[in-house]
Design a protein around this motif. Sequence first.
Motif, short mmCIF file in Angstrom:
data_model
loop_
_atom_site.label_atom_id
_atom_site.label_comp_id
_atom_site.label_asym_id
_atom_site.label_seq_id
_atom_site.Cartn_x
_atom_site.Cartn_y
_atom_site.Cartn_z
N GLU A 53 0.75 -1.26 0.06
CA GLU A 53 -0.16 0.01 -0.01
C GLU A 53 0.90 1.20 0.03
O GLU A 53 0.41 2.31 -0.65
N ILE A 54 1.88 1.14 0.60
CA ILE A 54 2.86 2.33 0.71
C ILE A 54 3.32 2.66 -0.75
O ILE A 54 3.19 3.77 -1.12
N LEU A 55 3.75 1.56 -1.46
CA LEU A 55 4.21 1.52 -2.85
C LEU A 55 3.10 2.01 -3.78
O LEU A 55 3.35 2.80 -4.66
N ARG A 56 1.87 1.50 -3.53
CA ARG A 56 0.77 2.03 -4.41
C ARG A 56 0.53 3.57 -4.04
O ARG A 56 0.24 4.48 -5.36
N ARG A 57 0.65 4.27 -3.23
CA ARG A 57 0.50 5.50 -2.76
C ARG A 57 1.70 6.47 -3.38
O ARG A 57 1.56 7.43 -4.07
#
Length: 311
Positions: A53-57
Amino acid sequence: MSQVKREYNEIPVTHLSNGAKVTLPLHSIYGKEAGPVLGLSAVIHGDEIIGAEILRRVYERLNEEELSGTVLLMPVANPLAFESLTRNTPLDMNNLNRVFPGDPQGWVTEQLAHAIVTNFLDKLDAYIDLHAGGAVPIVDYVYIQNDEALSRAFNFPVLYRPAHPYEGTTATYTSAKGIPSVTVEVGGGPNYEQAVERGVEGIFNCMRHLKMLPGEVVPAPEQVVMTEIQIIRPTQGGLLVPGFDFNAVGSVIEGKQVLSRTYNPQTFEELEVIHTPFERNLVILMRGQLNKVNPGDYGFMIGNLDTAEEA
């Protein structure tokens, strides 16, 4: 620079027995100006899903027009472990982050490592790898690998300088090649929003430090460098009841106190009492809620403040 601003490719690894392909996802973002190639990876351990999720954002918020260089993102580095929400690869039960650089003729986990090395890690000028506490434990610190300034730029208050780094990790491999590397342990458990945002901002601040993004590097908060962290694993499975009112990771516990008690959920027998190991204890990883544990699970990570480096 390439006119293509973003690409998505799937790196082939192998086939499962049912014929399904095993591939690794790789996003490429090309900046307007020349600069270094930064690699970002997550979910090397399949139960540490917060990194995806961090990398998606990061992917959504990054502006190619402001970017100098290239960012390569591998949001799920172990898709087999992610599918089962397990730390290790379920087909061979190996820990992916202990087998680098891997082996194209080896266990499926070693094949994954080899594919990550040849298609991702070998292309980098700098590297950030995201980890977490897992499905239940919560954690918060940054390893100092081979570039202390870059690790500090992630702006977490606790850093760890291990005397004996783990062998066979992605960062072990990249550090040996002279690639500035950062390993981050962030969040976990059911409450994720604050940890995700801190992870996103940490990456962007490291990118400013690398001069890949414009703007001033946000100064680090007061930081402490731990040199001694004790990993505490319950030896007995059962129902773990926290023995301390944990406010958050980073709590300081003075003296010898009870961290948790484990009970047999059927007979109510107290099976194990876990105590703080030091006189001045810094909570690095915790199980701060009532939860089920298996023998050998990660229970707590406690730092010794008496041997810490104050910066």
